[in-house]
Design a protein around this motif. Structure first.
Motif, PDB file in Angstrom:
ATOM      1  N   THR A   6      16.948  39.883  -9.741  1.00  0.00           N
ATOM      2  CA  THR A   6      18.200  40.004  -8.999  1.00  0.00           C
ATOM      3  C   THR A   6      18.446  38.862  -8.023  1.00  0.00           C
ATOM      4  N   MET A   7      17.406  38.090  -7.710  1.00  0.00           N
ATOM      5  CA  MET A   7      17.590  37.019  -6.735  1.00  0.00           C
ATOM      6  C   MET A   7      16.494  35.972  -6.846  1.00  0.00           C
ATOM      7  N   VAL A   8      16.751  34.851  -6.231  1.00  0.00           N
ATOM      8  CA  VAL A   8      15.777  33.776  -6.079  1.00  0.00           C
ATOM      9  C   VAL A   8      15.568  33.605  -4.581  1.00  0.00           C
ATOM     10  N   TRP A   9      14.308  33.593  -4.156  1.00  0.00           N
ATOM     11  CA  TRP A   9      14.008  33.420  -2.735  1.00  0.00           C
ATOM     12  C   TRP A   9      14.384  32.004  -2.305  1.00  0.00           C
ATOM     13  N   GLN A  10      15.012  31.887  -1.133  1.00  0.00           N
ATOM     14  CA  GLN A  10      15.340  30.595  -0.530  1.00  0.00           C
ATOM     15  C   GLN A  10      14.501  30.476   0.736  1.00  0.00           C
ATOM     16  N   LEU A  11      13.547  29.570   0.731  1.00  0.00           N
ATOM     17  CA  LEU A  11      12.622  29.437   1.856  1.00  0.00           C
ATOM     18  C   LEU A  11      12.840  28.100   2.583  1.00  0.00           C
ATOM     19  N   PRO A  12      12.997  28.144   3.888  1.00  0.00           N
ATOM     20  CA  PRO A  12      13.150  26.893   4.637  1.00  0.00           C
ATOM     21  C   PRO A  12      11.824  26.128   4.651  1.00  0.00           C
ATOM     22  N   THR A  13      11.882  24.818   4.423  1.00  0.00           N
ATOM     23  CA  THR A  13      10.654  24.024   4.381  1.00  0.00           C
ATOM     24  C   THR A  13      10.564  23.013   5.513  1.00  0.00           C
ATOM     25  N   ARG A  14      11.598  22.215   5.722  1.00  0.00           N
ATOM     26  CA  ARG A  14      11.547  21.190   6.760  1.00  0.00           C
ATOM     27  C   ARG A  14      12.959  20.856   7.211  1.00  0.00           C
ATOM     28  N   MET A  15      13.031  20.155   8.336  1.00  0.00           N
ATOM     29  CA  MET A  15      14.324  19.689   8.844  1.00  0.00           C
ATOM     30  C   MET A  15      14.463  18.214   8.520  1.00  0.00           C
TER      31      MET A  15
END
Length: 146
Positions: free
Chosen positions: A48-57
């Motif tokens: 139902t979804m794909v995880w979106q994970l923050p990695t860097r700025m």
């Protein structure tokens, strides 16, 4: 129509200071920004979804432009010193109205000059001679308010 201190102001110039050295005013400032790089991860059995994970700025370079003038020497002197001992410094950018009122300010950490472009001098065209400074940095903090 009356104006108040809470009205959004049209900024006329941007004053720039690097480690206490005043580089003068610029009439254009582009590129103040940050992007959060996202990594996508698919979880087995979860369709139902794909995880979106923050990695860097990721911080964009800032370009400052102005007509060539008396403060051009300050910029050239700062560049000359910076290139002798290339190390990250701190810079402050302050947006001001025509009467000098501060609209907003930003501090940039880890500032390194990336590019300076001097004026194109041509007697055949009646254009204002401008210079552009491009700087890279590693972060935006609340900036100068005076």
């Amino acid at each position: 129509m009356s104006t108040s201190s809470n009205d959004p102001a049209v900024s006329v110039c941007f004053t720039v200071e690097v480690d206490g050295t005043d580089l003068g005013s610029f009439n254009s400032c582009e590129g103040l920004g940050v992007e959060i790089v996202m990594e996508q991860r698919e979880e087995g059995g979860n369709n139902t979804m794909v995880w979106q994970l923050p990695t860097r700025m990721k911080f964009t370079n800032v370009k400052l432009t102005r007509p060539v003038g008396p403060n051009s020497r300050k910029l050239t002197e700062w560049l000359s010193e910076a290139l002798e001992d290339l190390r990250p410094t701190t810079a402050g950018i302050t947006a001001r109205t025509a009467d000098g009122t501060v609209v907003a300010g930003w501090s940039l950490r880890g500032v390194v000059p990336v590019r300076w472009t001097g004026p194109s001098l041509n007697v055949d065209t009646a254009k204002v001679a401008t210079e552009t400074l491009e700087i890279a940095h590693h972060g935006i903090l609340p900036g100068p308010t005076k």
